[in-house]
Design a protein around this motif. Structure first.
Motif, short mmCIF file in Angstrom:
data_model
loop_
_atom_site.label_atom_id
_atom_site.label_comp_id
_atom_site.label_asym_id
_atom_site.label_seq_id
_atom_site.Cartn_x
_atom_site.Cartn_y
_atom_site.Cartn_z
N ILE A 1 35.03 74.73 46.80
CA ILE A 1 35.29 75.29 45.46
C ILE A 1 36.70 74.95 45.01
O ILE A 1 36.92 74.46 43.90
CB ILE A 1 35.06 76.81 45.49
CG1 ILE A 1 33.56 77.11 45.65
CG2 ILE A 1 35.59 77.47 44.23
CD1 ILE A 1 33.26 78.55 45.95
N GLY A 2 37.66 75.19 45.92
CA GLY A 2 39.04 74.88 45.57
C GLY A 2 39.22 73.41 45.26
O GLY A 2 39.89 73.03 44.29
N PHE A 3 38.59 72.57 46.07
CA PHE A 3 38.69 71.12 45.88
C PHE A 3 38.12 70.73 44.51
O PHE A 3 38.76 69.97 43.76
CB PHE A 3 37.92 70.43 47.00
CG PHE A 3 38.11 68.95 47.05
CD1 PHE A 3 39.33 68.41 47.44
CD2 PHE A 3 37.08 68.10 46.72
CE1 PHE A 3 39.51 67.04 47.49
CE2 PHE A 3 37.25 66.73 46.76
CZ PHE A 3 38.47 66.20 47.15
N THR A 4 36.95 71.27 44.18
CA THR A 4 36.32 70.94 42.89
C THR A 4 37.22 71.32 41.73
O THR A 4 37.43 70.53 40.80
CB THR A 4 34.99 71.70 42.77
OG1 THR A 4 34.25 71.51 43.97
CG2 THR A 4 34.19 71.21 41.59
N VAL A 5 37.75 72.55 41.81
CA VAL A 5 38.58 73.01 40.70
C VAL A 5 39.82 72.14 40.58
O VAL A 5 40.20 71.72 39.48
CB VAL A 5 38.95 74.50 40.93
CG1 VAL A 5 39.99 74.95 39.91
CG2 VAL A 5 37.71 75.36 40.82
N ALA A 6 40.45 71.82 41.73
CA ALA A 6 41.66 71.01 41.68
C ALA A 6 41.36 69.61 41.15
O ALA A 6 42.12 69.06 40.35
CB ALA A 6 42.29 70.93 43.07
N VAL A 7 40.24 69.03 41.60
CA VAL A 7 39.88 67.68 41.13
C VAL A 7 39.65 67.68 39.62
O VAL A 7 40.11 66.79 38.90
CB VAL A 7 38.63 67.17 41.88
CG1 VAL A 7 38.05 65.95 41.18
CG2 VAL A 7 38.99 66.81 43.30
N ALA A 8 38.95 68.73 39.15
CA ALA A 8 38.70 68.82 37.70
C ALA A 8 40.01 68.94 36.95
O ALA A 8 40.22 68.29 35.91
CB ALA A 8 37.79 70.01 37.40
N TRP A 9 40.91 69.75 37.49
CA TRP A 9 42.23 69.92 36.86
C TRP A 9 42.96 68.59 36.78
O TRP A 9 43.44 68.17 35.73
CB TRP A 9 43.03 70.94 37.68
CG TRP A 9 44.44 71.13 37.22
CD1 TRP A 9 45.49 70.28 37.42
CD2 TRP A 9 44.96 72.20 36.45
NE1 TRP A 9 46.62 70.76 36.84
CE2 TRP A 9 46.33 71.94 36.24
CE3 TRP A 9 44.39 73.38 35.94
CZ2 TRP A 9 47.14 72.81 35.52
CZ3 TRP A 9 45.22 74.24 35.23
CH2 TRP A 9 46.57 73.95 35.02
N VAL A 10 43.03 67.92 37.93
CA VAL A 10 43.75 66.65 37.98
C VAL A 10 43.10 65.64 37.04
O VAL A 10 43.77 64.95 36.27
CB VAL A 10 43.76 66.11 39.43
CG1 VAL A 10 44.23 64.66 39.46
CG2 VAL A 10 44.65 66.97 40.30
N HIS A 11 41.77 65.60 37.08
CA HIS A 11 41.06 64.62 36.28
C HIS A 11 41.29 64.85 34.78
O HIS A 11 41.54 63.92 34.03
CB HIS A 11 39.57 64.70 36.58
CG HIS A 11 38.75 63.70 35.83
ND1 HIS A 11 38.74 62.37 36.14
CD2 HIS A 11 37.95 63.85 34.76
CE1 HIS A 11 37.96 61.74 35.30
NE2 HIS A 11 37.46 62.60 34.45
N ARG B 1 44.86 63.95 33.91
CA ARG B 1 45.25 62.56 34.09
C ARG B 1 44.73 61.70 32.95
O ARG B 1 45.33 60.71 32.59
CB ARG B 1 44.71 62.03 35.42
CG ARG B 1 45.12 60.61 35.68
CD ARG B 1 44.96 60.24 37.10
NE ARG B 1 43.67 60.67 37.61
CZ ARG B 1 43.36 60.65 38.89
NH1 ARG B 1 44.25 60.27 39.77
NH2 ARG B 1 42.17 61.02 39.31
#
Lengths: 110, 296
Positions: B60-70, B73
């Motif tokens: 969950i944390g990974f998904t949220v962080a990836v979405a944030w970064v994406h 960016r």
């Protein structure tokens, strides 16, 4: 406790690795995020209700992401992509809101 | 997802929306708790509880962080591409104007050399001057009239853009090449001898076209307001223009759509020169000195 640590580790991993999201996965990312948030709030509320169950937590998260992705995929193929994405976000958003309200009642007794 | 045993399938179908709002917790939790109460013995799954929660939270944390970064960016990349394109357009514009200046200087040099070589008066000389004037390769001055056409002012500042790659209707120009062409043709018809549109001189090979959002005159983009200068008998020009259907059409448009339209006489107009384009394929049918050809 272990859940919070894992959550932080996951966020840090995502921020450090900065993986490139392939373009075919892009439409599913917002849906996955909403499903993930729904799982988190649902898990916290279940924990406060004393009902938390690890199996339900993990399986509901994974299946919510998959079902939401399937709905969006079908919507894209059938030409109703935006509408079905909205439906997924609305349903999961209502759940998030309701669970957040329940958590608030637990914490503040109000 | 499993539904709680207390819920009948009929409830699920009829009162699903109410259920959705009031019963927000996944029914699986209640079902699992009920199962545990009924049968408190530990199962094979229990030893996987903590790792499963940890992996789930990690995901969950990974998904949220990836979405944030994406999400964050994408914006700078788009801005970078945009800035890059703007730089390239500016460079091309600069190169274009410097090439035009070089062409103008070289043409002036060629004219000077030719003038030195030719006798300063005589038949050849006057024929050359007349041809240059008609071809629009020499700057001209004289009385005439000026017609101004301008798009209506934008009332909405173009906030939302609909689908990417499209232009909202409010952003499209009301005036197109047709309007410029109509006015130019009317002025030729009314007896104009030389015309320029926004300081682009019209020559016999000039086309007035439309590409994207810009009117192209002689392949050079011009934008609203359009100032069309015509040299000719100013009284005759204006009288004929006022009487024309074109003039009354744009008067109507000016009232109805907010298009700015005006025209006036001018005592003294100077039209710029245009770069000469030497014909490569067209050959005179006879020797030019034998028959001068039909003149205008």
């Amino acid at each position: 406790m272990i859940a919070a640590i894992a959550l932080v580790v996951g966020i840090v991993l995502g921020l450090v690795l900065r993986p490139t999201v392939p373009s075919w996965l892009e439409p599913y990312l917002p849906i996955a995020v909403v499903a993930a948030l729904d799982a988190v709030f649902g898990g916290i509320r279940a924990r406060l209700d004393g009902l938390f169950d690890a199996k339900v937590f993990v399986i509901s998260f994974v299946s919510n992401v998959l079902v939401a992705a399937l709905i969006v995929f079908l919507g894209d193929k059938l030409g109703v992509g935006a509408a079905l994405s909205t439906a997924v976000v609305v349903v999961l958003g209502i759940r998030i809101f309701g669970n957040a309200a329940a958590i608030r009642r637990h914490i503040f007794r109000a | 997802m499993t539904s709680a045993p207390s819920q009948s399938s009929r409830e699920l179908t009829t009162a699903y929306l109410t259920d959705l709002v009031t019963n927000t917790l996944d029914p699986g939790y209640a079902a699992a708790a009920a199962r545990r109460r009924a049968d408190p013995r530990s199962t094979w799954w229990d030893r996987w509880n903590r790792p499963a929660v940890a992996i789930g939270c990690l995901l969950i944390g990974f998904t949220v962080a990836v979405a944030w970064v994406h999400t964050n960016r994408g914006a700078p990349a788009a801005a970078r591409v945009h800035a890059d394109l703007v730089t390239r357009v500016r460079a091309a514009q600069k190169a274009d104007s410097s090439l035009a200046a070089t062409a103008g200087a070289l043409a002036g040099e060629a004219n000077r050399l030719r003038d030195a070589a030719l006798p300063s008066d005589g038949a050849v000389r006057s024929q050359l001057d007349r041809d240059e004037l008609l071809a629009g390769v020499t700057a001209v001055t004289g009385p005439g009239m000026v017609v101004r056409l301008a798009d209506p002012p934008r009332t909405t500042p173009a906030a939302v853009g609909g689908r990417p790659g499209t232009t909202p209707l409010a952003d499209t120009a009301v005036l197109t090449d047709r309007d410029v062409r109509a006015v130019v043709n009317e002025l030729w018809h009314d007896g104009a001898e030389a015309i320029s549109v926004n300081d682009v001189r019209l020559t016999p090979t000039t086309a007035i076209r439309f590409a994207g959002q810009a009117v192209l005159v002689d392949f050079r983009p011009v934008t609203s307001p359009y100032t069309i200068r015509a040299i000719g008998d100013r009284n005759a020009l204006e009288t004929a223009f006022v009487d024309s259907a074109i003039s009354s059409r744009y008067q109507t448009l000016a009232g109805a759509r907010g298009v700015a339209f005006s025209f006036s006489q001018a005592d003294h107009l100077t039209l710029p020169t245009s770069a000469a384009v030497a014909p490569r394929y067209a050959q005179p049918t006879t020797s030019p000195s034998a028959t001068p050809g039909p003149s205008r």
